[in-house]
Design an enzyme around this catalytic site. Sequence first.
Site, PDB file in Angstrom:
ATOM      1  N   CYS A 106       7.167 -16.510 -25.190  1.00 27.78           N
ATOM      2  CA  CYS A 106       6.943 -15.199 -25.025  1.00 27.78           C
ATOM      3  C   CYS A 106       5.534 -14.294 -24.116  1.00 27.78           C
ATOM      4  O   CYS A 106       5.141 -14.552 -23.138  1.00 27.78           O
ATOM      5  CB  CYS A 106       7.057 -13.679 -26.227  1.00 27.78           C
ATOM      6  N   HIS A 119      12.652 -16.457 -26.718  1.00 26.48           N
ATOM      7  CA  HIS A 119      11.867 -16.841 -28.294  1.00 26.48           C
ATOM      8  C   HIS A 119      12.620 -18.074 -28.278  1.00 26.48           C
ATOM      9  O   HIS A 119      13.474 -17.857 -29.358  1.00 26.48           O
ATOM     10  CB  HIS A 119      11.198 -15.894 -29.572  1.00 26.48           C
ATOM     11  N   GLU A 170      12.215 -20.429 -30.875  1.00 23.59           N
ATOM     12  CA  GLU A 170      12.166 -20.628 -32.671  1.00 23.59           C
ATOM     13  C   GLU A 170      13.133 -19.530 -33.344  1.00 23.59           C
ATOM     14  O   GLU A 170      13.334 -19.507 -34.207  1.00 23.59           O
ATOM     15  CB  GLU A 170      10.908 -20.081 -32.836  1.00 23.59           C
TER      16      GLU A 170
END
Length: 205
Positions: free
Chosen positions: A79, A183, A185
């Site tokens: 990001c 992202h 994750e």
Amino acid sequence: MIAIIDYGAGNIRSVYKALRFIGADCKITKDKTEMMNADGAILPGQGSFGDCMNSMTSREIADTVKDFINSGKPFLGICVGLQLLFDESEESEGVKGLGVFEGKIRRIPNGEGLKIPHMGWNSLEIKDGDPLFKDVENGSYVYFVHSYYLDCPDKSLVSSQTEYGVRIDASVSRGNVFATQFHPEKSGDVGLKLLKNFTEICGVK
């Protein structure tokens, strides 16, 4: 061990939890020696370009990040961690980025029906052969949260793209350096696969 670089930005715990979920040896750290001794490093990012860059500089971590990249060991920006690798951003005029890659981060233009920030799932057009995307299908969906985007002047660096009113360079890579605007994750199984690929690039189990 993979070092998750702690420079005061948010989103660090979610990266740590995702890496632990896939069984990776990792550690959140602000210690320069631990960073440099790690097998790989991840630079997460959340917040404004200027705030994140100033936080890195005030904690004397910016130079350590560049030293780690120059060491040749695998590095992943996420990001704002992608954006900081470039020269500058329209979000924070006058603030210099790390300058690992040439280019300026631009604001997503307001368009009919488009909400800014861009928050949600978008599909990727993936360039073949990038090791970060090994066994990830073209068209896979990943999760974005951002108001500014990369329009990379050197398209040879771009490993995936998406559309949100404009053409967005969603990830880049060169040598040992990888970075994603989205992202991993927060991107479900696809994101976990990307993180698993990165741990394999690092040689970490």
